[in-house]
Design a protein around this motif. Structure first.
Motif, mmCIF file in Angstrom:
data_model
loop_
_atom_site.group_PDB
_atom_site.id
_atom_site.type_symbol
_atom_site.label_atom_id
_atom_site.label_comp_id
_atom_site.label_asym_id
_atom_site.label_seq_id
_atom_site.Cartn_x
_atom_site.Cartn_y
_atom_site.Cartn_z
ATOM 1 N N LYS A 17 0.937 -1.156 -0.454
ATOM 2 C CA LYS A 17 -0.033 -0.161 -0.024
ATOM 3 C C LYS A 17 0.640 1.149 0.097
ATOM 4 O O LYS A 17 0.794 2.433 0.246
ATOM 5 C CB LYS A 17 -1.176 0.238 1.094
ATOM 6 C CG LYS A 17 -0.264 0.218 2.510
ATOM 7 C CD LYS A 17 -1.362 -0.019 4.055
ATOM 8 C CE LYS A 17 -0.797 0.431 5.081
ATOM 9 N NZ LYS A 17 -1.524 0.275 5.948
ATOM 10 N N GLU A 39 2.214 3.125 -2.459
ATOM 11 C CA GLU A 39 1.920 4.283 -3.296
ATOM 12 C C GLU A 39 0.847 4.732 -3.256
ATOM 13 O O GLU A 39 0.892 5.644 -3.687
ATOM 14 C CB GLU A 39 2.355 2.816 -4.495
ATOM 15 C CG GLU A 39 2.190 4.344 -6.585
ATOM 16 C CD GLU A 39 2.944 3.604 -7.009
ATOM 17 O OE1 GLU A 39 3.130 4.629 -8.278
ATOM 18 O OE2 GLU A 39 3.474 2.343 -7.238
ATOM 19 N N PHE A 40 -0.395 3.663 -2.959
ATOM 20 C CA PHE A 40 -1.903 4.362 -3.212
ATOM 21 C C PHE A 40 -2.272 4.839 -1.937
ATOM 22 O O PHE A 40 -3.648 5.309 -1.704
ATOM 23 C CB PHE A 40 -2.433 3.445 -4.419
ATOM 24 C CG PHE A 40 -1.852 3.337 -5.173
ATOM 25 C CD1 PHE A 40 -2.437 4.240 -6.601
ATOM 26 C CD2 PHE A 40 -1.069 2.459 -5.922
ATOM 27 C CE1 PHE A 40 -1.132 4.137 -7.941
ATOM 28 C CE2 PHE A 40 -0.860 1.960 -7.351
ATOM 29 C CZ PHE A 40 -0.869 2.881 -7.957
ATOM 30 N N ALA A 93 -2.022 -2.571 -3.472
ATOM 31 C CA ALA A 93 -1.808 -2.985 -4.858
ATOM 32 C C ALA A 93 -1.039 -4.236 -5.585
ATOM 33 O O ALA A 93 -0.453 -4.647 -4.750
ATOM 34 C CB ALA A 93 -1.040 -1.643 -5.633
ATOM 35 N N ARG A 146 -5.089 -1.968 -10.993
ATOM 36 C CA ARG A 146 -4.862 -0.515 -10.920
ATOM 37 C C ARG A 146 -6.048 -0.373 -10.218
ATOM 38 O O ARG A 146 -6.459 0.753 -9.580
ATOM 39 C CB ARG A 146 -4.619 -0.300 -11.829
ATOM 40 C CG ARG A 146 -4.302 0.182 -12.948
ATOM 41 C CD ARG A 146 -4.224 1.444 -14.217
ATOM 42 N NE ARG A 146 -2.512 0.885 -15.523
ATOM 43 C CZ ARG A 146 -1.448 1.723 -14.793
ATOM 44 N NH1 ARG A 146 -1.669 2.201 -13.475
ATOM 45 N NH2 ARG A 146 -0.645 1.746 -14.919
#
Length: 275
Positions: free
Chosen positions: A84, A86-87, A91, A107
């Motif tokens: 998690k 990056e976002f 993911a 995505r």
């Protein structure tokens, strides 16, 4: 000792301790060449040998918030991770098994990896979309995800059968969490267990003959850690189910594929209460 990484021999019933630590480690994968396990600890992945040595950290690049949904590809060349960083939501990424830069696969978020197809070309995972937990597949090249279940209770923990014909998963569609299976095209949904337990994380054996399941007491919701649970073995259709042993565990014990390549043993984590 907080975490004890162990193996179980299904022929002899013998349990062997691989490594113990006062840290919280989870979810052992067994490498396809049989040489080591992969575990996670505090957002990082580690390679753990069977010689009593300390685990060696795997370089996962920027992905330093890995959860316990990770797994080695059938050819041993890649690792799927769920991270998690990056976002802010989990993911799925792929990276070389030796370590390296993660490549984003999903995505749509959050997504939690759970299994490789036997040919190594497709991933299966749990995705949460509009608060619905469902089973999805996606190519290792990314692209559009394929939704296999459609909000019939909570659907989670998918893992592929050795012949590639079925994806086994756990679902609460009839109330208590039980094991089901579905074709990769979304057809032929079949119930496998009808037990008094809360059944989670089905893992088909490499020879396609047996299914390993983590079973909570029937009144337990979700898959928490630090409870008295049991590991059960059964035929692929749910027949001849038996308790192998009971242990203190749950979340982190067998979240991901954990059979040895030969199918005669599996890895798991046993826990002790925090002092």
């Amino acid at each position: 000792m907080r975490s004890s990484v162990e193996t179980y021999d299904i022929r002899s019933g013998e349990i062997e301790v691989v490594w113990q630590t006062d840290r919280l480690v989870e979810a052992p994968n067994w490498s396809p060449d049989g040489s080591h396990l992969v575990i996670n600890d505090d957002g990082r992945l580690y390679r753990l040998g069977f010689d009593g040595s300390q685990p060696i950290e795997i370089d996962t690049g920027f992905a330093t918030a890995c959860n316990n949904d990770h797994g080695i590809s059938p050819d041993g060349r890649m690792i799927a991770i769920s991270d998690k960083t990056e976002f802010g939501k989990s993911a799925i990424y792929l990276l070389p098994a030796r370590g390296g830069a993660p490549r984003l696969i999903t995505r749509n978020l959050p997504s939690y990896w759970h299994g490789w197809s036997p040919d190594g070309r497709t991933l299966t995972y749990c995705g949460i979309r509009d608060q619905a937990f469902d089973i999805y597949t996606i190519s290792v090249d990314g692209g559009e995800e394929r939704r296999l279940t459609h909000g019939e209770g909570r659907n989670d923990g998918p893992d592929w059968s050795a012949d590639g014909q079925w994806i086994y998963f756990n679902s609460s569609r009839t109330g208590r969490m039980q094991i089901w299976r579905i074709r990769p095209d979304g057809s032929d949904v079949t119930r496998i267990t009808d037990s008094p337990y809360g059944d989670w994380f089905p893992h088909p054996s490499p020879d396609g003959k047996q299914l390993l399941v983590l079973s909570y007491d029937g009144d337990v919701f979700d898959h928490p850690r630090d409870l008295d649970v049991r590991l059960r073995l059964m035929d692929m259709d749910g027949g001849n189910a038996r308790v192998l042993f009971e242990l203190f565990g749950g979340q982190g014990t067998i979240n991901v594929p954990n059979w040895s390549p030969s199918g005669d043993r599996f890895a798991f984590v046993r826990y002790e209460p925090e002092s």
